[in-house]
Design a protein around this motif. Sequence first.
Motif, short mmCIF file in Angstrom:
data_model
loop_
_atom_site.label_atom_id
_atom_site.label_comp_id
_atom_site.label_asym_id
_atom_site.label_seq_id
_atom_site.Cartn_x
_atom_site.Cartn_y
_atom_site.Cartn_z
N LEU A 152 0.83 -1.21 0.00
CA LEU A 152 0.00 0.00 0.00
C LEU A 152 0.86 1.26 0.00
CD1 LEU A 152 -2.52 -1.03 2.81
CD2 LEU A 152 -2.97 -1.03 0.35
N PRO A 153 0.34 2.37 -0.53
CA PRO A 153 1.03 3.66 -0.35
C PRO A 153 1.21 3.94 1.14
CG PRO A 153 -0.73 3.86 -1.96
CD PRO A 153 -0.89 2.51 -1.33
N PHE A 154 2.25 4.67 1.50
CA PHE A 154 2.61 4.82 2.91
C PHE A 154 1.47 5.33 3.78
CE2 PHE A 154 4.34 7.12 6.55
CZ PHE A 154 5.10 6.11 7.14
N MET A 155 0.77 6.37 3.34
CA MET A 155 -0.25 6.97 4.20
C MET A 155 -1.46 6.05 4.40
SD MET A 155 1.06 9.66 5.40
CE MET A 155 -0.42 10.08 6.34
N GLN A 156 -1.62 5.04 3.55
CA GLN A 156 -2.71 4.07 3.74
C GLN A 156 -2.33 2.96 4.72
OE1 GLN A 156 -4.32 2.61 0.01
NE2 GLN A 156 -4.16 4.65 -0.95
N ARG A 157 -1.07 2.89 5.08
CA ARG A 157 -0.62 1.80 5.96
C ARG A 157 -1.10 1.98 7.39
NH1 ARG A 157 5.63 1.48 3.58
NH2 ARG A 157 4.97 1.52 1.38
N PHE A 158 -1.38 3.20 7.79
CA PHE A 158 -1.89 3.42 9.14
C PHE A 158 -3.23 2.71 9.33
CE2 PHE A 158 1.04 6.86 8.34
CZ PHE A 158 1.66 7.07 9.55
N GLU A 159 -4.14 2.93 8.39
CA GLU A 159 -5.44 2.27 8.47
C GLU A 159 -5.30 0.76 8.41
OE1 GLU A 159 -9.83 2.29 6.25
OE2 GLU A 159 -8.14 3.39 5.38
N ALA A 160 -4.42 0.27 7.55
CA ALA A 160 -4.21 -1.17 7.43
C ALA A 160 -3.68 -1.76 8.73
CB ALA A 160 -3.25 -1.46 6.28
N ALA A 161 -2.78 -1.05 9.38
CA ALA A 161 -2.24 -1.53 10.65
C ALA A 161 -3.32 -1.60 11.71
CB ALA A 161 -1.10 -0.62 11.11
N ALA A 162 -4.15 -0.57 11.78
CA ALA A 162 -5.23 -0.57 12.76
C ALA A 162 -6.22 -1.70 12.50
CB ALA A 162 -5.94 0.78 12.75
N LYS A 163 -6.58 -1.92 11.24
CA LYS A 163 -7.51 -2.99 10.91
C LYS A 163 -6.93 -4.36 11.23
CE LYS A 163 -10.22 -0.68 7.30
NZ LYS A 163 -10.59 -0.65 5.86
N ALA A 164 -5.60 -4.47 11.20
CA ALA A 164 -4.94 -5.73 11.52
C ALA A 164 -4.77 -5.93 13.02
CB ALA A 164 -3.60 -5.80 10.83
N GLY A 165 -5.23 -4.96 13.80
CA GLY A 165 -5.20 -5.11 15.25
C GLY A 165 -4.05 -4.45 15.97
N PHE A 166 -3.21 -3.74 15.25
CA PHE A 166 -2.11 -3.03 15.90
C PHE A 166 -2.63 -1.76 16.57
CE2 PHE A 166 0.25 -5.48 12.69
CZ PHE A 166 1.29 -5.99 13.46
N LYS A 167 -2.05 -1.44 17.72
CA LYS A 167 -2.40 -0.23 18.45
C LYS A 167 -1.31 0.83 18.37
CE LYS A 167 -6.23 -2.09 19.86
NZ LYS A 167 -7.53 -1.65 19.25
N ALA A 168 -0.17 0.46 17.79
CA ALA A 168 0.96 1.38 17.72
C ALA A 168 1.73 1.13 16.44
CB ALA A 168 1.87 1.19 18.93
#
Length: 259
Positions: free
Chosen positions: A15-31
């Motif tokens: 994914l483009p870098f700025m879309q990775r935040f949402e992907a991380a959150a959806k995968a269950g990461f909190k940080a």
Amino acid sequence: MPRFAANLTMLFTELPFMQRFEAAAKAGFKAVEYLFPYAFDKKELTAALRANGLQQVLHNLPAGNWEGGERGIACHPDRIGEFREGVGMAIDYASALGCPKLNCLLGKLPQGVSADEARKTAVENLRFAARELQGAGIMLLVEPVNYFDIPGFFLTRTDQALAILDEVGSTNLLLQYDIYHAQRMEGELAATLTKNMARIGHIQLADNPGRGEPGTGEINYPWLFKHIDAAGYTGWIGCEYKPRGETVEGLGWRTALPR
């Protein structure tokens, strides 16, 4: 149970870098953590963190011309002014992002510079950075990196890093312990973690060989995570590995851990 932070430089790279935040959150990461924020607007990064309920736990000080192969300038005697300017920039970003820790990559030994001169420069620069970051309420870290992946890197072993910490003499400087780099250079992961836990400010992971996700190599990560917990580590563990496929498909190691 360890707390895992997604390293957005390494994970979700489909994914483009700025879309990775949402992907991380959806995968269950909190940080999250990543190498550098400086190519992006602070407000845009802050908005991405807030929109996805994420905490920024780490990024690096500016490290010279990364695309050109530089891996830090803190041990370069002719780049002290540039290094100190970078400290100010890093504090500006970290303060805006609510990032509590900054990592310093010391860099490769410059051609024509002795190891003693490089060490002296690194110590002076770390003293400066530790003092400036302490004034901003931010912890400074320094990280050994294996010389197989980065030939010529100046700081490669835990004992070498701890000796530099002793020489700097700041309470605002701790070790960043990357399990992958440590395994390649020295092994003895459990013993080293136990002995030095009070001086470790952040941990990162990847398996070896190949720098893949846990379970793809020789490190017994389920056992090691229990050991890290027992040793009293309560911070984040950055997932700085290269997924074999798409990131989400390779997260089974995390969901399989006992709760």
